[in-house]
Motif scaffolding. Structure first.
Motif, PDB file in Angstrom:
ATOM      1  N   ARG A  10     -61.392 -84.516  -5.050  1.00  0.00           N
ATOM      2  CA  ARG A  10     -61.191 -83.080  -5.296  1.00  0.00           C
ATOM      3  C   ARG A  10     -62.414 -82.473  -5.971  1.00  0.00           C
ATOM      4  O   ARG A  10     -62.863 -81.377  -5.613  1.00  0.00           O
ATOM      5  N   LEU A  21     -63.483 -80.860 -13.349  1.00  0.00           N
ATOM      6  CA  LEU A  21     -62.689 -80.114 -12.373  1.00  0.00           C
ATOM      7  C   LEU A  21     -62.360 -78.715 -12.892  1.00  0.00           C
ATOM      8  O   LEU A  21     -62.492 -77.723 -12.166  1.00  0.00           O
ATOM      9  N   SER A  69     -58.377 -89.713  -6.013  1.00  0.00           N
ATOM     10  CA  SER A  69     -57.979 -88.383  -5.570  1.00  0.00           C
ATOM     11  C   SER A  69     -58.704 -87.298  -6.370  1.00  0.00           C
ATOM     12  O   SER A  69     -59.182 -86.301  -5.806  1.00  0.00           O
ATOM     13  N   LEU A  70     -58.795 -87.482  -7.675  1.00  0.00           N
ATOM     14  CA  LEU A  70     -59.489 -86.503  -8.521  1.00  0.00           C
ATOM     15  C   LEU A  70     -60.976 -86.467  -8.215  1.00  0.00           C
ATOM     16  O   LEU A  70     -61.584 -85.391  -8.188  1.00  0.00           O
ATOM     17  N   GLU A  94     -65.202 -82.093  -3.436  1.00  0.00           N
ATOM     18  CA  GLU A  94     -64.958 -80.919  -2.582  1.00  0.00           C
ATOM     19  C   GLU A  94     -65.374 -79.631  -3.292  1.00  0.00           C
ATOM     20  O   GLU A  94     -66.026 -78.770  -2.693  1.00  0.00           O
ATOM     21  N   LEU A  95     -64.974 -79.504  -4.554  1.00  0.00           N
ATOM     22  CA  LEU A  95     -65.324 -78.301  -5.304  1.00  0.00           C
ATOM     23  C   LEU A  95     -66.830 -78.189  -5.502  1.00  0.00           C
ATOM     24  O   LEU A  95     -67.404 -77.096  -5.396  1.00  0.00           O
ATOM     25  N   HIS A 124     -63.836 -75.449 -11.120  1.00  0.00           N
ATOM     26  CA  HIS A 124     -62.835 -74.529 -10.571  1.00  0.00           C
ATOM     27  C   HIS A 124     -62.984 -73.145 -11.204  1.00  0.00           C
ATOM     28  O   HIS A 124     -62.913 -72.121 -10.509  1.00  0.00           O
TER      29      HIS A 124
END
Length: 127
Positions: free
Chosen positions: A84, A48, A80-81, A87-88, A52
């Motif tokens: 995320r 992540l 959840s991670l 999505e990224l 990011h």
């Protein structure tokens, strides 16, 4: 609990030795689950952070659960991670596709104008 998992109580008719063995087995399973989730959590947070940073040029700056938070190893937290991160990664792929399309359009325009494509741009496409 740290993992938010339920343990199965021993049967009512189990003797003491059976109860101890069953509980020891369950403790071992929970420890393996904790270790696996800890590894996955570390991997997810690392990915992540890197994704990011590639997209936004900066880190997440502690946007996720601190090590002392008991919810950090819950199944829902990891889900959840993962969502995320997905999505990224989708955003990153979409951005890369838009850039590739733009470079193609730019090359076509340069070819139309009779201008040679700069070597730096050709080298970047290969990478």
């Amino acid at each position: 609990s740290q993992l938010s998992e339920e343990i199965e109580p021993p049967p009512h008719d189990a003797n003491l030795l059976q109860t101890v063995r069953m509980l020891e087995f369950q403790v071992a399973e929970l420890q393996e689950l904790r270790d696996a989730r800890s590894c996955e959590l570390g991997d997810l947070l690392e990915r992540l952070e890197a994704t990011h940073a590639r997209l936004h040029g900066d880190g997440l700056q502690g946007a996720f659960w601190p090590p002392e938070d008991p919810r950090r190893l819950h199944r829902e937290t990891l889900e959840s991670l993962r969502a995320r991160l997905l999505e990224l990664e989708i955003t990153e792929r979409e951005r890369e596709a838009r850039v590739a399309d733009s470079v193609g359009e730019l090359r076509d325009l340069w070819a139309l104008l009779g201008v040679q494509v700069p070597e730096e741009l050709v080298a970047q496409d290969v990478e």
